[in-house]
Design an enzyme around this catalytic site. Structure first.
Site, PDB file in Angstrom:
ATOM      1  N   HIS A 118      -7.401  -8.503  -2.679  1.00 34.11           N
ATOM      2  CA  HIS A 118      -8.556  -7.824  -2.313  1.00 34.11           C
ATOM      3  C   HIS A 118      -8.749  -6.177  -2.795  1.00 34.11           C
ATOM      4  O   HIS A 118      -7.465  -5.626  -2.613  1.00 34.11           O
ATOM      5  CB  HIS A 118      -9.067  -7.980  -0.903  1.00 34.11           C
ATOM      6  CG  HIS A 118      -8.113  -7.242   0.108  1.00 34.11           C
ATOM      7  ND1 HIS A 118      -6.807  -7.920   0.561  1.00 34.11           N
ATOM      8  CD2 HIS A 118      -8.037  -6.136   0.647  1.00 34.11           C
ATOM      9  CE1 HIS A 118      -6.354  -7.177   1.403  1.00 34.11           C
ATOM     10  NE2 HIS A 118      -7.142  -6.003   1.635  1.00 34.11           N
ATOM     11  N   TYR A 140       0.927  -1.102  -0.069  1.00 38.57           N
ATOM     12  CA  TYR A 140       0.034  -0.162   0.188  1.00 38.57           C
ATOM     13  C   TYR A 140       0.923   1.262  -0.069  1.00 38.57           C
ATOM     14  O   TYR A 140       2.001   1.114   0.536  1.00 38.57           O
ATOM     15  CB  TYR A 140      -0.894   0.121   1.290  1.00 38.57           C
ATOM     16  CG  TYR A 140      -1.997  -0.863   1.163  1.00 38.57           C
ATOM     17  CD1 TYR A 140      -3.418  -0.545   0.850  1.00 38.57           C
ATOM     18  CD2 TYR A 140      -1.774  -2.264   1.647  1.00 38.57           C
ATOM     19  CE1 TYR A 140      -4.384  -1.640   0.858  1.00 38.57           C
ATOM     20  CE2 TYR A 140      -2.922  -3.102   1.961  1.00 38.57           C
ATOM     21  CZ  TYR A 140      -4.242  -2.757   1.425  1.00 38.57           C
ATOM     22  OH  TYR A 140      -5.277  -3.594   1.500  1.00 38.57           O
ATOM     23  N   TYR A 197      -0.339  -9.806   0.728  1.00 36.95           N
ATOM     24  CA  TYR A 197       0.485  -9.486   1.471  1.00 36.95           C
ATOM     25  C   TYR A 197       0.494 -10.110   2.722  1.00 36.95           C
ATOM     26  O   TYR A 197      -0.495 -10.437   3.438  1.00 36.95           O
ATOM     27  CB  TYR A 197       0.327  -8.056   1.422  1.00 36.95           C
ATOM     28  CG  TYR A 197      -0.789  -7.250   2.047  1.00 36.95           C
ATOM     29  CD1 TYR A 197      -0.970  -7.180   3.538  1.00 36.95           C
ATOM     30  CD2 TYR A 197      -1.584  -6.848   1.088  1.00 36.95           C
ATOM     31  CE1 TYR A 197      -2.240  -6.570   3.979  1.00 36.95           C
ATOM     32  CE2 TYR A 197      -2.951  -6.303   1.711  1.00 36.95           C
ATOM     33  CZ  TYR A 197      -2.967  -6.377   3.014  1.00 36.95           C
ATOM     34  OH  TYR A 197      -4.346  -5.586   3.525  1.00 36.95           O
ATOM     35  N   HIS A 200     -10.533  -2.777  -1.416  1.00 37.02           N
ATOM     36  CA  HIS A 200     -11.506  -2.217  -0.303  1.00 37.02           C
ATOM     37  C   HIS A 200     -12.576  -1.223  -0.978  1.00 37.02           C
ATOM     38  O   HIS A 200     -12.042  -0.638  -1.836  1.00 37.02           O
ATOM     39  CB  HIS A 200     -10.527  -1.372   0.514  1.00 37.02           C
ATOM     40  CG  HIS A 200      -9.642  -2.259   1.619  1.00 37.02           C
ATOM     41  ND1 HIS A 200     -10.165  -2.733   2.862  1.00 37.02           N
ATOM     42  CD2 HIS A 200      -8.277  -2.707   1.477  1.00 37.02           C
ATOM     43  CE1 HIS A 200      -9.072  -3.340   3.317  1.00 37.02           C
ATOM     44  NE2 HIS A 200      -8.045  -3.342   2.292  1.00 37.02           N
ATOM     45  N   ARG A 241      -3.068 -11.913   3.523  1.00 38.09           N
ATOM     46  CA  ARG A 241      -4.433 -11.362   3.138  1.00 38.09           C
ATOM     47  C   ARG A 241      -4.604 -11.904   1.664  1.00 38.09           C
ATOM     48  O   ARG A 241      -3.431 -11.714   0.911  1.00 38.09           O
ATOM     49  CB  ARG A 241      -4.336  -9.886   3.196  1.00 38.09           C
ATOM     50  CG  ARG A 241      -4.644  -9.098   4.531  1.00 38.09           C
ATOM     51  CD  ARG A 241      -5.553  -9.591   5.362  1.00 38.09           C
ATOM     52  NE  ARG A 241      -6.922 -10.167   4.748  1.00 38.09           N
ATOM     53  CZ  ARG A 241      -7.896  -9.100   4.433  1.00 38.09           C
ATOM     54  NH1 ARG A 241      -7.544  -7.939   4.294  1.00 38.09           N
ATOM     55  NH2 ARG A 241      -9.114  -9.953   3.970  1.00 38.09           N
TER      56      ARG A 241
END
Lengths: 193, 237
Positions: free
Chosen positions: B159, B107, B146, B161, B156
């Site tokens: 995905h 991120y 990640y 959000h 995770r």
């Protein structure tokens, strides 16, 4: 009857800031709403609403996101379901994260709402999101200097007496303060909205 | 006062519980006392309204809105779908905000210290507003998996959000969209925190029809929000 089923909620996670509160956190992206909600031309009494969010260990949560939805100074919501029409320019919506203030406060600079309907006390509608909340929770913030209105408010009256104080912000000058406790003896009342 | 028939209740067979111990952060952050029922009033039946004027031109194209000197790395995808209520009514003018990791699973958020590269041409945030049929479209890069510190060797799944505003404040939804066939789904306590019968609603469908030839793989993700209850007239149809 219903044909479709609701899409499940998932946590906002730890990395929402650049997507949802970019301007506050200094990312190069716009934000649809911030903690500063009322421009100079908005009618109403200027107030600040602030507080912290505490976890079950009593630690302030540094990565929560708080949203508020409120009526204008005359109790009107900026939405078609409220046919009265609202104060031009006031969206009634604020959003802020607890990650930029050194004390991890959420801070909203807004106007004090009016009561939306007779018998209701003025209040802010609040949603709390954070890492560790798989489904967001709804609460409200009422105003400590509205004792008579609060006593008559149907929602506040439906809350057990010993828990009402978790929803009422104390006023000092133009600032209302209320902490949100996720757990513990003072656990905030969350509503099944 | 418009439609004060009320908004459908939260369906607790769809949404995860407030405390799900396998997802460790819920243990000290999820409320422990029962939620207090509330009689819906204007406060719940109204909500923030955003229209197409809330958007900048590249807001729904994450392959371009963070580009500095080239294209972002990764697998280009197009994600589209409709926002509906439980009666299948399209929700026009629904604001969708998205954020995601880059192709390497990193991120742009400064708190993300995963040892994977930042992509100088990828920001990872965007938004769209649904059209008259409730439809939205994003162009982006398939996000990478990640690691995270929930448990040993925790990862995770891929995905995106999503945050949505529907017709009322009570319709508010923040969720995550997953990808079909991801082996990490069966191991992810956030996905598995969702009631079993509802989990598949979080997984997008690959679509060759949405796939743009020579350009981007297509995924379809429809989203169902709480909306106004059916009126007696609709119930009798």
């Amino acid at each position: 009857m219903s044909d479709l089923k609701q899409t499940p909620s998932q946590t906002v996670g730890p990395y929402f800031a650049y997507g949802l509160t970019a301007r506050q956190y200094g990312y190069r992206h716009t934000s649809i709403a911030e903690g500063a909600m009322a421009g100079e031309d908005i009618e109403g009494e200027r107030i600040r609403v602030e507080g912290r969010v505490f976890d079950g260990d009593g630690n302030p949560v540094p990565d929560a996101m708080i949203e508020i939805w409120q009526a204008d100074s005359q109790g009107r919501y900026a939405h078609p379901a409220d046919g009265r029409g609202s104060n031009a320019g006031f969206t009634g919506f604020g959003r802020t994260g607890t990650g930029t203030d050194p004390k991890h406060r959420f801070i909203f600079d807004t106007i004090k709402p009016g009561a939306a309907t007779e018998g209701e006390a003025p209040h802010l509608n609040v949603v709390v999101f954070m890492r560790g909340l798989l489904t967001h929770v709804f609460t409200r913030i009422y105003f400590g200097d509205e004792e008579a209105a609060n006593a008559a408010d149907p929602v506040l009256s439906s809350v057990p007496t010993d828990r009402r104080s978790t929803l009422i912000a104390a006023r000092t000058g133009n600032t209302y303060r209320l902490d949100i406790h996720m757990q513990g003896d003072n656990e905030t009342v969350f509503f099944d909205v | 006062m418009g439609d004060t028939n009320g908004v459908t209740p939260r369906d607790w067979t769809a949404h995860p519980p407030l405390i799900h111990p396998d997802y460790k952060s819920t243990v000290k952050r999820g409320p422990t006392k029962p939620l207090v029922p509330i009689r819906q009033s204007l406060s719940e039946l109204t909500g923030p309204a955003y229209g197409h004027d809330a958007l900048a031109p590249l807001d729904n194209d994450l392959t371009k809105n963070g580009a500095k000197n080239g294209d972002p790395l990764g697998e280009r995808i197009v994600v589209t779908g409709r926002v509906l209520d439980e009666l299948g009514r399209p929700q026009p003018n629904a604001l969708i905000e998205i954020w995601q990791a880059n192709a390497a699973g990193r991120y742009i958020h400064e708190a993300d210290q995963h040892n994977a590269p930042i992509d100088p041409n990828f920001f990872g945030g965007g938004r769209a507003v649904t059209d008259g049929e409730g439809r939205y479209t994003f162009y982006t890069i398939k996000p990478g998996a990640y690691p995270w510190p929930n448990h040993a060797n925790a990862w995770r799944p891929n995905h995106i959000h999503l945050s949505l505003f529907g017709p009322a404040f009570a319709s508010r939804l923040v969720t995550q969209m997953y990808f079909p066939g991801d082996p990490l789904l069966a191991l992810d306590p956030i996905f598995l925190g969702t009631p079993e019968g509802a989990r598949n609603r979080l997984v997008s469908d690959f679509s060759i029809d949405v796939t743009e030839e020579g350009f981007a793989l297509g995924y379809v993700f429809d989203i169902v929000l709480r909306g106004p209850k059916e009126t007696p007239m609709e119930a009798g149809r």
